[in-house]
Write an enzyme that holds these catalytic residues in place. Structure first.
Site, PDB file in Angstrom:
ATOM      1  N   LYS A   3       0.920  -1.125   0.161  1.00 10.70           N
ATOM      2  CA  LYS A   3       0.001   0.082   0.113  1.00 10.70           C
ATOM      3  C   LYS A   3       0.891   1.179   0.025  1.00 10.70           C
ATOM      4  O   LYS A   3       1.790   1.353   0.703  1.00 10.70           O
ATOM      5  CB  LYS A   3      -0.871   0.064   1.093  1.00 10.70           C
ATOM      6  CG  LYS A   3      -2.072   0.859   1.220  1.00 10.70           C
ATOM      7  CD  LYS A   3      -2.938   0.723   2.168  1.00 10.70           C
ATOM      8  CE  LYS A   3      -4.139   1.653   2.242  1.00 10.70           C
ATOM      9  NZ  LYS A   3      -5.312   1.417   3.350  1.00 10.70           N
TER      10      LYS A   3
ATOM     11  N   GLU B 296     -18.778  -4.762  11.681  1.00  8.73           N
ATOM     12  CA  GLU B 296     -19.732  -3.950  12.561  1.00  8.73           C
ATOM     13  C   GLU B 296     -20.872  -4.687  13.331  1.00  8.73           C
ATOM     14  O   GLU B 296     -21.121  -4.539  14.462  1.00  8.73           O
ATOM     15  CB  GLU B 296     -20.363  -2.959  11.613  1.00  8.73           C
ATOM     16  CG  GLU B 296     -19.468  -1.837  11.085  1.00  8.73           C
ATOM     17  CD  GLU B 296     -19.044  -2.191   9.836  1.00  8.73           C
ATOM     18  OE1 GLU B 296     -18.013  -1.269   9.324  1.00  8.73           O
ATOM     19  OE2 GLU B 296     -19.121  -3.173   9.452  1.00  8.73           O
TER      20      GLU B 296
ATOM     21  N   ARG C 166     -25.076  -0.745   9.205  1.00  5.33           N
ATOM     22  CA  ARG C 166     -24.912  -2.254   8.694  1.00  5.33           C
ATOM     23  C   ARG C 166     -25.281  -2.996  10.134  1.00  5.33           C
ATOM     24  O   ARG C 166     -25.425  -4.548   9.835  1.00  5.33           O
ATOM     25  CB  ARG C 166     -23.639  -2.574   8.270  1.00  5.33           C
ATOM     26  CG  ARG C 166     -23.218  -1.793   6.922  1.00  5.33           C
ATOM     27  CD  ARG C 166     -21.844  -1.754   6.764  1.00  5.33           C
ATOM     28  NE  ARG C 166     -21.711  -3.019   5.916  1.00  5.33           N
ATOM     29  CZ  ARG C 166     -20.548  -3.452   5.334  1.00  5.33           C
ATOM     30  NH1 ARG C 166     -19.520  -3.057   5.563  1.00  5.33           N
ATOM     31  NH2 ARG C 166     -20.548  -4.662   4.412  1.00  5.33           N
TER      32      ARG C 166
END
Length: 668
Positions: free
Chosen positions: A282, A402, A430
């Protein structure tokens, strides 16, 4: 410049390996220039340059379906699919989205910015192709990265893919933020071999012939099978995936285009779901991102672009719009990127609601050892890094999960802890079922701190946090706090932690109001900020309090003296505030959440019940909020103004309603 000649994915298929290396440098230079100019996701896109090129050289988009999870790693995909000039308006109002967008290109199958969803899409699309009899003709590829495989929904999809045997190529983009097994030359060699259809066919023929040997057939077969299995156990985490019926291959160097092309080509021929595990870096190629140990410059704000030589290869001269010869060399200064060094002094960042929460949480944790904090893979953006550093044993990062986060917090509360769940408003939706039945039904004292609530701006419809008020208010016993200033966050967190049941504290992404200490509210009480003449009462929720005060100033210039209340706590509603509001001829509520079933509707309903119980008449009312539609990206304040939630819009609503209200005395 090679990049200037790329208009469709077909344009990269004929490039030589040397040209591909040059193109990778140009793409990285372009992305750094673009993102540091307009803002957007930087580190994740710098890491998938070679991966994206390999995908588009092997697969035929859009006939072959390429899904991105999460969608913020799709900038290179956008570049290769004819949207180079769109980067001038990246994440701007009316401009190009920072995520895949179906209205932008036929190459974008889903508008996906919530993580861990692409495998479910892939299962559905592959099932559709199978039912239509074209499963082998059109490939389905899901690129899952940036921690998206930590989400529970992804595993539900994996289970269904393995059971159904749908032909899906799952590219696990492992950038060090999720699954990371050991890499070695042996594993790469075995991966290449296991993907090769010639080897696979030959291996099966050998096993069949071994079984046919007199007396020793089964023993020989078992010995060969055990040897290959042992080798695979040593070098690849295949066990988990293949137990679900999903073949595994990897890990592979995610910056080796030739190796990935070979792997993808073979994987596409596999008769069932297959994971190709690639390792990427990354932020690759941009020093400030590589040196950012926390987020690899995951996302950056828009900054002024200036000259920087040799930041990303030798691709100077590539402008954001794609034209060569730009005056600034086409690259951004590392000094203009948050967290970098050099290039001049970085301006001091203004205090945000997140900063106020971070400090308040540390204070609360110092005073109460029961306080713990949970995040769903976002400790930095939600303000928990300082808590993690100070109280590592009381900090829990559950990954992109979540639902699990909410239920785990309920369990912690049952065990006597005081859990604080920090999550973006849009992602909290969610976990609504868990917040409702696992937390709410059990009256667990869990504090949900909902960052980025309301209109968030340039991330578009998937990131606006406009549902949390309506959702939270539908949970019995849920206390709902909405600070209108940064100084309100700490007392609200203290009040929430003292409650016997669940609560939410929601605040916006935008800069907060600031108030003097004597103007800070107390407990669950609302605050009257301005006393009017009984004609109009404005009830402001959270961010809209500032707009209500502005509207009152505008109306005062016209001889309309409005009362203004800072609601502070939507539920339970302050009865004194409701009684005062009911004395006015017109009551207008304002919120930066959905109007239908939101805070305004809740407050008017509570006021109606209070007035009815006193045998009085409800005054005229108007509920202002976000309409029932998906709102495009843009600056948050501009969007609020466009739907009448700025000061001018609220004032205009008052004028319109007053024309319908008789000029009688107030009902109370």
């Amino acid at each position: 410049m090679i990049l200037q000649s790329i208009e469709t994915p077909a344009d990269v298929k004929g490039l030589s390996q040397e040209e591909l290396v040059e193109l990778c440098e140009e793409i990285r230079a372009f992305i750094v220039e673009s993102v540091t100019t307009t803002g957007g996701h930087l580190g994740s896109n710098l890491g998938v340059v070679e991966l994206t090129l390999a995908l588009h050289r092997v697969f035929d988009s859009p006939r072959d379906v390429i899904l991105w999870d999460t969608g913020h790693q799709a900038y290179v995909h956008k570049l290769l699919t004819g949207r180079r000039f769109g980067f001038k308006t990246l994440k701007q109002a009316g401009g190009m989205s920072g995520y895949p967008n179906r209205s932008e290109s036929e190459h974008d199958w889903i508008e996906n910015s919530h993580a861990s969803t692409a495998l479910s899409y892939a299962h559905g699309i592959a099932s559709g192709f199978s039912l239509r009899g074209i499963e082998g003709e059109r490939k389905v590829v899901a690129v899952v990265g940036d921690g998206a495989l930590t989400g529970g929904m992804a595993y539900e999809a994996l289970n269904n893919l393995g059971h159904s045997r749908r032909r899906v190529v799952i590219v696990l983009n492992d950038n060090g933020r999720s699954y990371a097994p050991t890499v070695s030359q042996l594993s790469q060699s075995l991966t290449t071999l296991r993907l090769n259809p010639t080897y696979t066919a030959a291996r099966e023929r050998l096993r069949l012939r071994l079984r046919e040997l007199p007396a020793l057939g089964e023993l020989a077969y078992s010995s060969v099978h055990s040897l290959t299995s042992a080798l695979r156990e040593m070098v690849a985490p295949h066990t988990f995936f293949e137990a679900l019926g999903v073949r595994y291959a990897g890990p592979i160097d995610g910056h080796d285009i030739e190796h990935m092309e070979q792997a993808f080509t073979h994987a596409a021929e596999w008769d069932g779901p297959i994971v190709v595990h690639v390792l990427t870096q990354k932020g690759r190629g941009y020093a400030p991102a590589e040196e950012d140990e926390i987020q690899r410059l995951h996302d950056v704000k828009a900054t002024k672009s200036v000259v920087l030589e040799n930041a990303v290869g030798s691709s100077a001269g590539l402008a954001v719009g794609g034209s060569a010869g730009s005056d600034n060399g086409g690259l951004a200064s590392p000094g203009s990127v948050p967290g970098s060094e050099g290039g001049g002094r970085t301006p001091q960042r203004a205090v945000t609601y997140t900063d106020a929460f971070s400090r308040a949480l540390l204070t609360a944790a110092e005073e109460d050892p029961r306080v713990v904090a949970l995040t769903a893979a976002m400790p930095g953006p939600t303000g928990l890094l300082s808590f993690q550093a100070r109280f590592p044993d009381r900090f829990f990062d559950v990954g992109i999960a979540e639902q699990h986060e909410a239920t785990s917090a309920a369990g912690m509360a049952m065990a006597g802890l005081r859990p604080v769940v920090a999550v973006y408003s849009t992602f909290w939706s969610r976990a609504f079922d868990q917040a409702n039945l696992d937390v709410g039904l059990h009256a667990c004292p869990v504090v949900f701190v909902l960052d980025r609530a309301g209109i968030t701006g340039d991330d578009g419809p998937s990131h606006h946090g406009i549902l949390d008020l309506a959702l939270a208010l539908s949970i019995p016993g849920m206390t709902v706090f909405a600070p209108s200033a940064a100084e309100e966050v700490e007392p609200m967190l203290q009040a929430a932690l003292a409650l016997p049941g669940p609560s939410t504290i929601r605040f916006p992404k935008s800069a907060p109001r600031h108030i003097d200490p004597e103007d800070v509210g107390n407990g669950l009480e609302a605050r009257r900020l301005r006393t009017g003449d009984g004609s109009v009462c404005l009830l402001g929720v959270g961010k809209t309090v500032g707009a209500c005060l502005s509207a009152a100033d505008e109306l005062a210039a016209e001889g309309i003296d409005a009362t203004v209340w800072d609601v502070r706590v939507v539920s339970p509603a302050d009865v004194a505030m409701l009684a005062d509001a009911a004395r006015h001829r017109l009551v207008v509520t304002a919120e930066d959440g959905v109007r239908h079933g939101g805070a305004g509707a809740f407050l008017i309903d509570a006021m109606s019940a209070q007035v009815e119980s006193a045998g009085l008449v409800l005054p005229a009312t108007r509920v202002l909020g976000v309409p029932r539609q998906f709102l495009a990206q843009g600056k948050a304040d501009d969007i609020l103004a466009s739907i009448g939630l700025d000061g001018a819009g609220i004032a205009e609503s008052v004028r319109r309603v007053r024309l319908e209200v008789p000029t009688a005395e107030p009902p109370l």
